[in-house]
Each structure stands twice: as C-alpha cells, then as structure tokens.
Enzyme design. Structure first.
Site, mmCIF file in Angstrom:
data_model
loop_
_atom_site.group_PDB
_atom_site.id
_atom_site.type_symbol
_atom_site.label_atom_id
_atom_site.label_comp_id
_atom_site.label_asym_id
_atom_site.label_seq_id
_atom_site.Cartn_x
_atom_site.Cartn_y
_atom_site.Cartn_z
ATOM 1 N N LYS A 54 -3.734 -2.752 14.955
ATOM 2 C CA LYS A 54 -3.761 -3.243 16.337
ATOM 3 C C LYS A 54 -5.021 -4.051 16.682
ATOM 4 O O LYS A 54 -4.935 -5.045 17.384
ATOM 5 C CB LYS A 54 -3.578 -2.067 17.314
ATOM 6 C CG LYS A 54 -2.164 -1.479 17.204
ATOM 7 C CD LYS A 54 -2.018 -0.176 17.945
ATOM 8 C CE LYS A 54 -1.502 -0.412 19.333
ATOM 9 N NZ LYS A 54 -1.081 0.825 20.004
ATOM 10 N N ASP A 85 0.469 -1.244 26.126
ATOM 11 C CA ASP A 85 0.307 0.222 26.148
ATOM 12 C C ASP A 85 -0.083 0.730 27.541
ATOM 13 O O ASP A 85 0.442 1.741 28.014
ATOM 14 C CB ASP A 85 -0.757 0.665 25.134
ATOM 15 C CG ASP A 85 -0.248 0.602 23.704
ATOM 16 O OD1 ASP A 85 0.981 0.685 23.504
ATOM 17 O OD2 ASP A 85 -1.075 0.467 22.786
#
Ligand code: ATR
Length: 278
Positions: free
Chosen positions: A71, A108
């Site tokens: 990520k 997220d």
C-alpha cells in the site's frame, strides 16, 4: 478498431493474496448488476509491483486494489495522488487513467466512516473525543477520517508509544497520546472507541481494556472482522454500548473502486455480507 466490446477488468494485488475477500465482494456486485466483467486476485511481489502497475492497463485493466504489503509502495509509484491518499500515506485503490497514468486513492477512511454512519445512524465524529487503540497503517486511515469528519479530539494509545507520538507530530494537536498501560483512562468521556490493532483477531490475543470509564452512549467499533463479534465488541455490548463490527469497513472501502472501474454504483447490504462470509 475491434468491433468487440471491451470486457471490463479489475483486480487486487497483494502478497499473500489467496485470503483476500475482495474477489467475493466484486463478484457479488458484478453478478447482481449484470456486468460482464472480471475481478482477479494477483499475487505480486514487491520487486514486480512497478512492472505490474505499468503493464496492467495495456492488458485492459481499468484499475486495481492494492493490499498488504504494497500500500505504501503503490502510493510512491503513482503519477497522481488523491488528497486523502497523501494524508493517509498509502494507497488501496489504483485507477489507470486514459493516458496510462497511475492515479492512487485511499478509500479506507471513507469505508471506516461510512460503516459507522450506516450502522450507527446517530454517530457523529464531532460528538466528542474519539479513542483509538493502535498506531499502524489502519490507525492512520482512521485518524485522517476523524479529522476530515470534524472530530475535535482524537486520543491515541499504542503498545509501542513512539509510533503514536509520530502520528501526533504528523496529524497535529487534535491527537493526544496516552500510555498503553493506562489505556482505560482515555475512554473516560470518549464518544467513539476504535480498535485498530490486530488484537482480538482469530488466533491472536484478546484486546483487554477496562471499559469501566466508558459511557453507555459511546459507539465502539473494531477493525478486526474475524470474528465478527470480537471480545472487545462483546464486552462493550454487555455494558450497553452500541457496537459496529469491522466487516462493513471492508465492504464500503471497495465501493468507490467498483464504481470507477465498472461504471455502476454498488450497494452494501445483507446479501453482500452473506456472500463475503460464506
Ligand atoms: P495495520 O496496517 O493493520 O495497522 P500494523 O501497521 O502492523 O498493521 O499495525 C498493527 C497494530 O496492532 C499496531 O498498532 C501494533 O502495535 P505496535 O505498534 O506496538 O506493534 C498493534 N499490535 C499488534 N500486536 C499487538 C499486541 N500483541 N499487543 C498490542 N498491540 C499490538
């Protein structure tokens, strides 16, 4: 130009990737919406990440989700970065633009807030102090989303205090760091409690927090979703707090990518939860 219609393609890149639930989420939505597309899990190592991201558009991919351990690396490889991905410091949703450029976003924090909004409708980030346990990548997304949603005070405790102190320096004075051994103290007057550690997950130790100081009007949520009802959520429930499990965050964070790559807005509902848990 080919007369054949292009088959929409997307996927998820990680290592390991076999456990990822994202293919189930996307398959459910593709089937439900009658889209003749595919969402493919791809095991890619760190050394191959850049090549993979550069070549996937040529293979017809519209975008990919990125998961552990890529990520942060994916954010660094992007040509364009959304504000929220820059603030969180990692990317989970990569879109290949028409000119071949890589656009990195992070959904997220959006998934976290949307899960609370949908499952605890009276919840408001600004209602009072938020208490966050943990200071890893997941906690960063949670802190960023609290700040963006108007929280005035974010209390943070982490086993390794230096990581919490680093987040305090980065996110500013709204963040107040508490000692891990005095974690109960930070729950006094908190309106939201978030477990952003891996404690409570199947196979790991339990999160042991004394909830005595917690008011009944606090909303308690856990980013761990296996089991759905973690020991922390069970305890919070037993003292009368509203609780929200972590599966919803996983489902909601997937929606913006689906919409971008497949052109239709998906819904998060019980049928999706069942499909993902099956
Ligand atoms: P993620 O990206 O999921 O947040 P991470 O960056 O590895 O993953 O962070 C995991 C979090 O769980 C950290 O806050 C970690 O605490 P440390 O920073 O002290 O490692 C926390 N954590 C993991 N195991 C723990 C344990 N046994 N006790 C307390 N905290 C733990």
């Amino acid at each position: 130009m080919s007369a054949l219609k292009r088959i929409p393609l997307a996927g998820v890149i990680g290592s390991p990737i076999a456990h990822s639930k994202s293919p189930r989420i996307f398959k459910h939505w593709l089937t439900k919406l009658g889209i003749p597309g595919y969402y493919i899990p791809m095991e890619v190592s760190s050394v191959d990440l850049e090549d993979a991201l550069r070549h996937l558009p040529q293979l017809g991919f519209s975008g990919v989700n990125v998961t552990i351990p890529h990520k942060e690396h994916a954010l660094g490889l992007a040509d364009q970065v959304s504000d929220r991905a820059a603030v969180i410091g990692s990317a989970n949703t990569i879109t290949f633009l028409a000119d071949g450029k890589i656009y990195a976003d992070n959904t997220d924090g959006y998934g976290f807030v949307e899960n609370l909004k949908q499952n605890a409708p009276t919840w408001k980030a600004g209602a009072g102090p938020a208490a966050i346990l943990g200071a890893g990548g997941a906690a960063r997304a949670v802190i960023a989303s609290f700040i963006e949603s108007g929280a005035a005070e974010i209390r943070l405790a982490n086993r390794t205090r230096s990581r919490a102190d680093a987040l305090r320096r980065e996110f500013g004075i709204k963040v107040k760091v508490f000692d891990w051994v005095q974690v109960g103290n930070m729950l006094d007057g908190a309106k939201t409690v978030v477990n952003a550690t891996s404690l409570g997950m199947v196979g790991k130790s339990e999160m042991r927090v004394p909830l005595d100081g917690l008011s009944k009007d606090a909303v308690v949520t856990d980013l761990v979703y296996a089991p759905l009802e973690t020991p922390l959520l069970a305890h919070a429930n037993s003292i009368g707090c509203e609780t929200v499990d972590g599966l919803g965050m996983l489902l909601y964070q997937a929606a913006p990518g689906f919409e971008r790559w497949f052109g239709m807005t998906p819904t998060v509902d019980d049928a999706l939860r069942t499909a993902v848990l099956r």
